[in-house]
Design a protein around this motif. Sequence first.
Motif, PDB file in Angstrom:
ATOM      1  N   LEU A   1     -41.834 -44.481   8.837  1.00  0.00           N
ATOM      2  CA  LEU A   1     -43.138 -43.876   8.576  1.00  0.00           C
ATOM      3  C   LEU A   1     -44.109 -44.980   8.172  1.00  0.00           C
ATOM      4  CD1 LEU A   1     -41.950 -40.863   6.365  1.00  0.00           C
ATOM      5  CD2 LEU A   1     -42.446 -40.840   8.820  1.00  0.00           C
ATOM      6  N   VAL A   2     -45.253 -45.012   8.831  1.00  0.00           N
ATOM      7  CA  VAL A   2     -46.251 -46.034   8.522  1.00  0.00           C
ATOM      8  C   VAL A   2     -47.587 -45.357   8.249  1.00  0.00           C
ATOM      9  CG1 VAL A   2     -47.471 -48.066   9.330  1.00  0.00           C
ATOM     10  CG2 VAL A   2     -45.068 -47.739   9.942  1.00  0.00           C
ATOM     11  N   GLU A   3     -48.081 -45.541   7.032  1.00  0.00           N
ATOM     12  CA  GLU A   3     -49.355 -44.964   6.634  1.00  0.00           C
ATOM     13  C   GLU A   3     -50.501 -45.935   6.928  1.00  0.00           C
ATOM     14  OE1 GLU A   3     -46.373 -43.877   3.245  1.00  0.00           O
ATOM     15  OE2 GLU A   3     -46.882 -45.623   4.461  1.00  0.00           O
ATOM     16  N   SER A   4     -51.676 -45.358   7.131  1.00  0.00           N
ATOM     17  CA  SER A   4     -52.889 -46.146   7.290  1.00  0.00           C
ATOM     18  C   SER A   4     -54.082 -45.305   6.856  1.00  0.00           C
ATOM     19  CB  SER A   4     -53.064 -46.615   8.740  1.00  0.00           C
ATOM     20  OG  SER A   4     -53.173 -45.501   9.603  1.00  0.00           O
ATOM     21  N   GLY A   5     -55.212 -45.953   6.678  1.00  0.00           N
ATOM     22  CA  GLY A   5     -56.443 -45.236   6.379  1.00  0.00           C
ATOM     23  C   GLY A   5     -56.905 -45.283   4.940  1.00  0.00           C
TER      24      GLY A   5
ATOM     25  N   SER B   1     -65.229 -39.710   1.443  1.00  0.00           N
ATOM     26  CA  SER B   1     -64.134 -39.141   2.236  1.00  0.00           C
ATOM     27  C   SER B   1     -63.282 -40.242   2.834  1.00  0.00           C
ATOM     28  CB  SER B   1     -64.699 -38.283   3.374  1.00  0.00           C
ATOM     29  OG  SER B   1     -65.494 -37.225   2.882  1.00  0.00           O
ATOM     30  N   LEU B   2     -62.033 -39.891   3.057  1.00  0.00           N
ATOM     31  CA  LEU B   2     -61.109 -40.767   3.756  1.00  0.00           C
ATOM     32  C   LEU B   2     -60.161 -39.916   4.591  1.00  0.00           C
ATOM     33  CD1 LEU B   2     -59.924 -43.408   1.094  1.00  0.00           C
ATOM     34  CD2 LEU B   2     -61.256 -43.888   3.166  1.00  0.00           C
ATOM     35  N   ARG B   3     -59.666 -40.501   5.661  1.00  0.00           N
ATOM     36  CA  ARG B   3     -58.655 -39.837   6.465  1.00  0.00           C
ATOM     37  C   ARG B   3     -57.424 -40.736   6.544  1.00  0.00           C
ATOM     38  NH1 ARG B   3     -58.223 -38.749  12.940  1.00  0.00           N
ATOM     39  NH2 ARG B   3     -57.341 -36.648  12.875  1.00  0.00           N
ATOM     40  N   LEU B   4     -56.336 -40.244   5.997  1.00  0.00           N
ATOM     41  CA  LEU B   4     -55.074 -40.974   6.057  1.00  0.00           C
ATOM     42  C   LEU B   4     -54.279 -40.525   7.277  1.00  0.00           C
ATOM     43  CD1 LEU B   4     -53.931 -40.820   2.320  1.00  0.00           C
ATOM     44  CD2 LEU B   4     -55.506 -42.416   3.420  1.00  0.00           C
ATOM     45  N   SER B   5     -53.563 -41.473   7.852  1.00  0.00           N
ATOM     46  CA  SER B   5     -52.679 -41.174   8.976  1.00  0.00           C
ATOM     47  C   SER B   5     -51.293 -41.698   8.672  1.00  0.00           C
ATOM     48  CB  SER B   5     -53.192 -41.840  10.259  1.00  0.00           C
ATOM     49  OG  SER B   5     -54.486 -41.393  10.593  1.00  0.00           O
ATOM     50  N   CYS B   6     -50.306 -41.031   9.227  1.00  0.00           N
ATOM     51  CA  CYS B   6     -48.917 -41.475   9.087  1.00  0.00           C
ATOM     52  C   CYS B   6     -48.248 -41.309  10.442  1.00  0.00           C
ATOM     53  CB  CYS B   6     -48.203 -40.662   8.025  1.00  0.00           C
ATOM     54  SG  CYS B   6     -46.409 -40.922   7.955  1.00  0.00           S
ATOM     55  N   THR B   7     -47.799 -42.406  10.984  1.00  0.00           N
ATOM     56  CA  THR B   7     -47.116 -42.349  12.269  1.00  0.00           C
ATOM     57  C   THR B   7     -45.605 -42.352  12.058  1.00  0.00           C
ATOM     58  OG1 THR B   7     -47.231 -44.739  12.495  1.00  0.00           O
ATOM     59  CG2 THR B   7     -48.986 -43.459  13.488  1.00  0.00           C
ATOM     60  N   PHE B   8     -44.936 -41.545  12.810  1.00  0.00           N
ATOM     61  CA  PHE B   8     -43.489 -41.308  12.721  1.00  0.00           C
ATOM     62  C   PHE B   8     -42.835 -41.946  13.939  1.00  0.00           C
ATOM     63  CE2 PHE B   8     -40.039 -38.218  11.576  1.00  0.00           C
ATOM     64  CZ  PHE B   8     -39.293 -38.248  12.733  1.00  0.00           C
ATOM     65  N   SER B   9     -41.808 -42.737  13.705  1.00  0.00           N
ATOM     66  CA  SER B   9     -41.093 -43.337  14.828  1.00  0.00           C
ATOM     67  C   SER B   9     -39.625 -43.482  14.476  1.00  0.00           C
ATOM     68  CB  SER B   9     -41.696 -44.695  15.193  1.00  0.00           C
ATOM     69  OG  SER B   9     -41.550 -45.604  14.120  1.00  0.00           O
ATOM     70  N   GLY B  10     -38.830 -43.822  15.460  1.00  0.00           N
ATOM     71  CA  GLY B  10     -37.403 -44.000  15.249  1.00  0.00           C
ATOM     72  C   GLY B  10     -36.586 -42.957  15.976  1.00  0.00           C
ATOM     73  N   LEU B  11     -35.410 -42.705  15.456  1.00  0.00           N
ATOM     74  CA  LEU B  11     -34.448 -41.867  16.156  1.00  0.00           C
ATOM     75  C   LEU B  11     -34.646 -40.372  15.919  1.00  0.00           C
ATOM     76  CD1 LEU B  11     -31.186 -43.958  15.661  1.00  0.00           C
ATOM     77  CD2 LEU B  11     -32.720 -43.902  17.638  1.00  0.00           C
ATOM     78  N   GLY B  12     -35.502 -40.011  14.968  1.00  0.00           N
ATOM     79  CA  GLY B  12     -35.693 -38.610  14.676  1.00  0.00           C
ATOM     80  C   GLY B  12     -36.690 -37.935  15.601  1.00  0.00           C
ATOM     81  N   ILE B  13     -36.710 -36.614  15.562  1.00  0.00           N
ATOM     82  CA  ILE B  13     -37.669 -35.824  16.324  1.00  0.00           C
ATOM     83  C   ILE B  13     -38.711 -35.304  15.350  1.00  0.00           C
ATOM     84  CG2 ILE B  13     -37.992 -33.787  17.770  1.00  0.00           C
ATOM     85  CD1 ILE B  13     -35.081 -34.131  18.672  1.00  0.00           C
ATOM     86  N   PHE B  14     -39.953 -35.715  15.564  1.00  0.00           N
ATOM     87  CA  PHE B  14     -41.026 -35.408  14.610  1.00  0.00           C
ATOM     88  C   PHE B  14     -41.136 -33.924  14.331  1.00  0.00           C
ATOM     89  CE2 PHE B  14     -44.744 -36.253  12.253  1.00  0.00           C
ATOM     90  CZ  PHE B  14     -45.751 -35.372  12.623  1.00  0.00           C
TER      91      PHE B  14
END
Length: 119
Positions: free
Chosen positions: A4-8, A17-30
């Motif tokens: 999991l990688v957060e940004s923003g 205001s701010l918008r945070l994002s979190c990208t999911f990667s790897g062997l799991g199914i989001f």
Amino acid sequence: QVQLVESGGGLVQSGGSLRLSCTFSGLGIFSHHVMSWYRQAPGSKRDLVASISPSSNPNYADFVEGRFTISRDNGQATVYLEMTDLKPEDTAVYYCHARYIGSTPSVYWGRGTQVSVSS
């Protein structure tokens, strides 16, 4: 394994205001994970901010008071936290969290992104 990688995160003035994002990667199914945002201020425990089910049902902590919106894009394997009317007390490191809903529960954490709100 899931990453999991957060940004923003960043520095904003009170009321901003701010918008945070979190990208999911790897062997799991989001889409098999409940996704959440937590936050931790210095000297404080880590608190749940919001969570969202695989079918996009959200839940929020009371302190959000209608200011934040959590959403997810299962196609992009990304979860968002839209934060408005930010207050100095929202200053914290915000962490992305994933919980697998299958028969073998697993949880994952991102490294966090700093949100600082000046008065």
